[in-house]
Scaffold this motif. Structure first.
Motif, PDB file in Angstrom:
ATOM      1  N   GLU A   1       0.827  -1.201   0.000  1.00  0.00           N
ATOM      2  CA  GLU A   1       0.000   0.000   0.000  1.00  0.00           C
ATOM      3  C   GLU A   1       0.870   1.263   0.000  1.00  0.00           C
ATOM      4  N   VAL A   2       2.019   1.209   0.681  1.00  0.00           N
ATOM      5  CA  VAL A   2       2.939   2.341   0.650  1.00  0.00           C
ATOM      6  C   VAL A   2       3.451   2.563  -0.771  1.00  0.00           C
ATOM      7  N   VAL A   3       3.815   1.466  -1.447  1.00  0.00           N
ATOM      8  CA  VAL A   3       4.294   1.558  -2.829  1.00  0.00           C
ATOM      9  C   VAL A   3       3.194   2.087  -3.743  1.00  0.00           C
ATOM     10  N   ASP A   4       1.961   1.665  -3.499  1.00  0.00           N
ATOM     11  CA  ASP A   4       0.833   2.171  -4.291  1.00  0.00           C
ATOM     12  C   ASP A   4       0.729   3.694  -4.179  1.00  0.00           C
ATOM     13  N   GLY A   5       1.054   4.216  -3.007  1.00  0.00           N
ATOM     14  CA  GLY A   5       1.033   5.662  -2.834  1.00  0.00           C
ATOM     15  C   GLY A   5       2.045   6.358  -3.731  1.00  0.00           C
ATOM     16  N   PHE A   6       3.254   5.779  -3.842  1.00  0.00           N
ATOM     17  CA  PHE A   6       4.266   6.356  -4.734  1.00  0.00           C
ATOM     18  C   PHE A   6       3.811   6.273  -6.195  1.00  0.00           C
ATOM     19  N   ARG A   7       3.187   5.157  -6.569  1.00  0.00           N
ATOM     20  CA  ARG A   7       2.677   5.028  -7.938  1.00  0.00           C
ATOM     21  C   ARG A   7       1.588   6.066  -8.212  1.00  0.00           C
ATOM     22  N   TYR A   8       0.768   6.310  -7.234  1.00  0.00           N
ATOM     23  CA  TYR A   8      -0.316   7.283  -7.362  1.00  0.00           C
ATOM     24  C   TYR A   8       0.260   8.669  -7.659  1.00  0.00           C
ATOM     25  N   VAL A   9       1.298   9.071  -6.913  1.00  0.00           N
ATOM     26  CA  VAL A   9       1.928  10.368  -7.131  1.00  0.00           C
ATOM     27  C   VAL A   9       2.540  10.441  -8.523  1.00  0.00           C
ATOM     28  N   ALA A  10       3.180   9.348  -8.947  1.00  0.00           N
ATOM     29  CA  ALA A  10       3.886   9.345 -10.233  1.00  0.00           C
ATOM     30  C   ALA A  10       2.953   9.562 -11.414  1.00  0.00           C
ATOM     31  N   THR A  11       1.679   9.243 -11.250  1.00  0.00           N
ATOM     32  CA  THR A  11       0.727   9.390 -12.355  1.00  0.00           C
ATOM     33  C   THR A  11      -0.033  10.717 -12.311  1.00  0.00           C
ATOM     34  N   ARG A  12       0.277  11.555 -11.330  1.00  0.00           N
ATOM     35  CA  ARG A  12      -0.446  12.825 -11.176  1.00  0.00           C
ATOM     36  C   ARG A  12       0.550  13.976 -11.129  1.00  0.00           C
ATOM     37  N   SER A  13       0.652  14.650 -12.250  1.00  0.00           N
ATOM     38  CA  SER A  13       1.674  15.695 -12.388  1.00  0.00           C
ATOM     39  C   SER A  13       1.472  16.830 -11.390  1.00  0.00           C
ATOM     40  N   ILE A  14       0.219  17.108 -11.016  1.00  0.00           N
ATOM     41  CA  ILE A  14      -0.050  18.188 -10.071  1.00  0.00           C
ATOM     42  C   ILE A  14       0.604  17.888  -8.728  1.00  0.00           C
ATOM     43  N   LEU A  15       0.392  16.673  -8.215  1.00  0.00           N
ATOM     44  CA  LEU A  15       0.976  16.299  -6.930  1.00  0.00           C
ATOM     45  C   LEU A  15       2.491  16.225  -7.029  1.00  0.00           C
ATOM     46  N   LEU A  16       2.985  15.669  -8.113  1.00  0.00           N
ATOM     47  CA  LEU A  16       4.427  15.531  -8.315  1.00  0.00           C
ATOM     48  C   LEU A  16       5.102  16.907  -8.290  1.00  0.00           C
ATOM     49  N   ALA A  17       4.513  17.853  -8.974  1.00  0.00           N
ATOM     50  CA  ALA A  17       5.081  19.198  -9.007  1.00  0.00           C
ATOM     51  C   ALA A  17       5.018  19.863  -7.634  1.00  0.00           C
ATOM     52  N   SER A  18       3.944  19.622  -6.904  1.00  0.00           N
ATOM     53  CA  SER A  18       3.810  20.205  -5.576  1.00  0.00           C
ATOM     54  C   SER A  18       4.922  19.724  -4.649  1.00  0.00           C
ATOM     55  N   PHE A  19       5.154  18.397  -4.635  1.00  0.00           N
ATOM     56  CA  PHE A  19       6.242  17.853  -3.818  1.00  0.00           C
ATOM     57  C   PHE A  19       7.596  18.361  -4.314  1.00  0.00           C
ATOM     58  N   LEU A  20       7.763  18.397  -5.636  1.00  0.00           N
ATOM     59  CA  LEU A  20       9.044  18.804  -6.210  1.00  0.00           C
ATOM     60  C   LEU A  20       9.395  20.241  -5.831  1.00  0.00           C
ATOM     61  N   LEU A  21       8.424  21.141  -5.915  1.00  0.00           N
ATOM     62  CA  LEU A  21       8.699  22.536  -5.593  1.00  0.00           C
ATOM     63  C   LEU A  21       9.033  22.721  -4.117  1.00  0.00           C
TER      64      LEU A  21
END
Length: 443
Positions: free
Chosen positions: A236-256
Motif C-alpha cells: 500500500e505504501v508503494v501504491d502511494g508512490f505510484r499514485y503520485v507518479a501518475t499525477r503531475s499536479i501532486l508531483l510538481a507540488s512535492f518537487l517545488l
C-alpha cells in the motif's frame, strides 16, 4: 455555535453562508470562517495549546542531553533519533490512516505521544541521568507523531468544505509559526524558574487538550468499495508512490517544496553568519536568536493577514511564485551585511513560505481521493521533515568551502532557477485552478 452531530462520517459539516466580509481590513486579515465548524474549531484551539507545549519539549530534549553529556555530538544524535522514525512511520502511518478509522488512530497516537511525554518527565524528575533513555523515548515519541501527523491532516477534508481549505491551512500554519517564535522564548523564561523536568510535564498536560478534541470527533472509517479489505503494508505504501507518479499536479507540488527546502533553507549557516558576519561574540549573542526567529515570525505575520487567500483561484501560480520569492529572499539574506537586513529578508522568505504551505496543503487535500489522502499526507510529512535536514548537510558543506553568505545566496539563486525549470516541464501545475466543492480536481 452548535456542535456537529456525532453521526457524521462521510463529509464536511454543512454551515450556513458566512456573513459578508466588509471593509478593506476584513478582506486581508486571516479568514476565520473555518472556525465556525465545531470539530475544526476544537482541533485548532487544542492545537494552539499543544503547539506551545511541544516547543517546550523541543528545547528540553537538547538541553537535557547537553547537561548530561557536555557534548554537542549527543545533541546532534537526537536529530537522527527523531528523523528516522519520522520518515519510516510517516510513510507507513499514511497507509494506516487510509485503512482504519482515522478518529481511532488519532486517539491511539495522541495517547502514545502523551505517555512518552510523561515518561520523559519521569526520567528527568527521577534524575536517571541516562542520555540513551532520553534518545529512545524521543524516538518512540516521534514514531507516534509520524503516524499522527498525516492522519490529522487527512481528517481535514472530512471536516470542512474544499473552498475553505486555504483558510484552514493558513490557520493551522499560523498557529505553528507563532508557537515556533514564542515557544522557545517561553521555555527560556521558565527553565530557570521551574526546572527542566517541568517543561516535559507542561507538554504532557497540554497534550490532553488534543485528546479531548479528538474524542469529540465523529467516527471516520475508510471510504470506498475496497474499504473492508484495505490493508496498510508495504504494497500500500508503494501504491502511494505510484499514485503520485501518475499525477503531475501532486508531483510538481512535492518537487517545488523539495526545491525550496533543500536548495534554499540556510539555517545551518546561521551560527557562522551570526558570529562572523553580524558580530555575535563566540559564545553566542542576540543575532543568532534573531536569525532563528525571523522565518517563523514572517510566516506568522503573513498568516495573520491571509484573508486574501480565499480569493486566489490559481493555486499553481501562487505556489510557484511564492517558492521563487523564497529563493529571492534567500539571495538577499546571503548578501546582507547587516543583521537587520538579514532578518528582514528571512522574514520575507517566511511569509512566502506561508503562502506556499497554505496552497500546497489545499492542493493536496483537493487533488487526492479520500482512500489515498493519508498516504499523500505521509509523503508530505517526509518531504517537510526531510528537506530541511538535507539542506543542513548541503549548506554546511558548501558554506565551509565557499563561505556562508555565498552559500546562502547561491542556494536562493538555485531555487529560482529550478522553480522556472519545474514549471516549464510541468505546465499543468502552472494552470492548476482550485476546484469548487463537488467538482473533480485536476490531475
Amino acid at each position: 455555535m452548535d456542535d456537529a452531530a456525532d453521526s457524521r462520517t462521510q463529509g464536511p459539516e454543512t454551515i450556513d453562508p458566512p456573513p459578508v466580509r466588509k471593509g478593506r481590513l476584513r478582506r486581508i486579515v486571516i479568514d476565520t470562517e473555518p472556525l465556525r465548524i465545531a470539530d475544526f474549531r476544537r482541533l485548532w484551539l487544542s492545537g494552539i495549546v499543544t503547539a506551545v507545549g511541544s516547543q517546550l519539549a523541543t528545547v528540553a530534549v537538547p538541553k537535557q542531553l547537553f547537561d548530561l553529556t557536555g557534548s554537542s555530538a549527543w545533541v546532534g544524535l537526537a536529530g537522527a533519533f527523531a528523523v528516522v522514525p519520522l520518515v519510516v512511520f510517516g510513510l507507513w502511518g499514511g497507509a494506516i490512516a487510509d485503512a482504519v478509522d482515522r478518529r481511532k488512530l488519532l486517539m491511539v497516537t495522541n495517547v502514545g505521544v502523551t505517555l512518552t511525554s510523561v515518561l520523559l518527565w519521569a526520567q528527568a524528575a527521577a534524575g536517571m541521568d541516562s542520555p540513551w533513555t532520553v534518545l529512545v523515548l524521543l524516538g518512540v515519541q516521534q514514531a507516534f507523531f509520524a503516524v499522527n501527523m498525516p492522519t490529522r491532516s487527512a481528517v481535514l477534508a472530512r471536516l470542512i468544505p474544499l473552498r475553505l481549505m486555504p483558510s484552514a491551512q493558513a490557520l493551522n500554519s499560523t498557529t505553528f509559526s507563532v508557537s515556533a517564535v514564542f515557544g522557545p522564548l517561553l521555555a527560556g523564561a521558565l527553565l530557570p524558574l521551574v526546572g527542566l523536568s517541568t517543561l516535559y510535564l507542561i507538554d504532557a498536560i497540554a497534550l490532553t487538550a488534543t485528546l479531548w478534541a479528538v474524542f469529540r470527533l465523529p467516527p471516520m472509517p475508510p471510504l470506498g468499495d475496497d474499504a473492508p479489505t484495505r490493508r496498510a503494508g508495504l504494497r500500500e505504501v508503494v501504491d502511494g508512490f505510484r499514485y503520485v507518479a501518475t499525477r503531475s499536479i501532486l508531483l510538481a507540488s512535492f518537487l517545488l517544496d523539495i526545491i525550496a527546502m533543500v536548495a534554499g533553507m540556510p539555517r545551518a549557516l546561521f551560527p557562522e553568519m551570526a558570529e562572523r558576519t553580524f558580530g555575535d561574540p563566540p559564545g553566542g549573542g542576540p543575532a543568532l536568536g534573531l536569525l532563528y526567529a525571523a522565518i517563523p515570525l514572517g510566516a506568522a505575520v503573513c498568516g495573520l493577514f491571509s484573508g486574501w487567500f480565499m480569493r486566489v483561484q490559481r493555486h499553481g501560480v501562487a505556489i510557484a511564485v511564492s517558492v521563487a520569492t523564497w529563493g529571492i529572499a534567500m539571495i538577499g539574506f546571503g548578501l546582507s551585511g547587516s543583521v537587520w537586513w538579514a532578518v528582514a529578508f528571512l522574514a520575507f522568505g517566511g511569509a512566502a513560505d506561508m503562502v506556499s504551505m497554505a496552497f500546497r496543503g489545499a492542493m493536496l487535500q483537493a487533488a487526492v481521493t479520500d482512500e489515498m489522502r493519508g498516504r499523500m499526507q505521509g509523503m508530505f510529512t517526509v518531504v517537510v521533515v526531510g528537506g530541511p535536514r538535507v539542506a543542513d548537510m548541503l549548506h554546511g558543506a558548501v558554506g565551509a568551502s565557499i563561505g556562508a553568505g555565498a552559500a546562502a545566496a547561491g542556494g536562493g539563486a538555485l531555487v529560482v532557477l529550478l522553480t522556472v525549470v519545474a514549471v516549464l516541464f510541468l505546465p499543468a501545475f502552472w494552470r492548476y485552478m482550485a476546484p469548487k466543492d463537488g467538482e473533480p480536481a485536476q490531475r
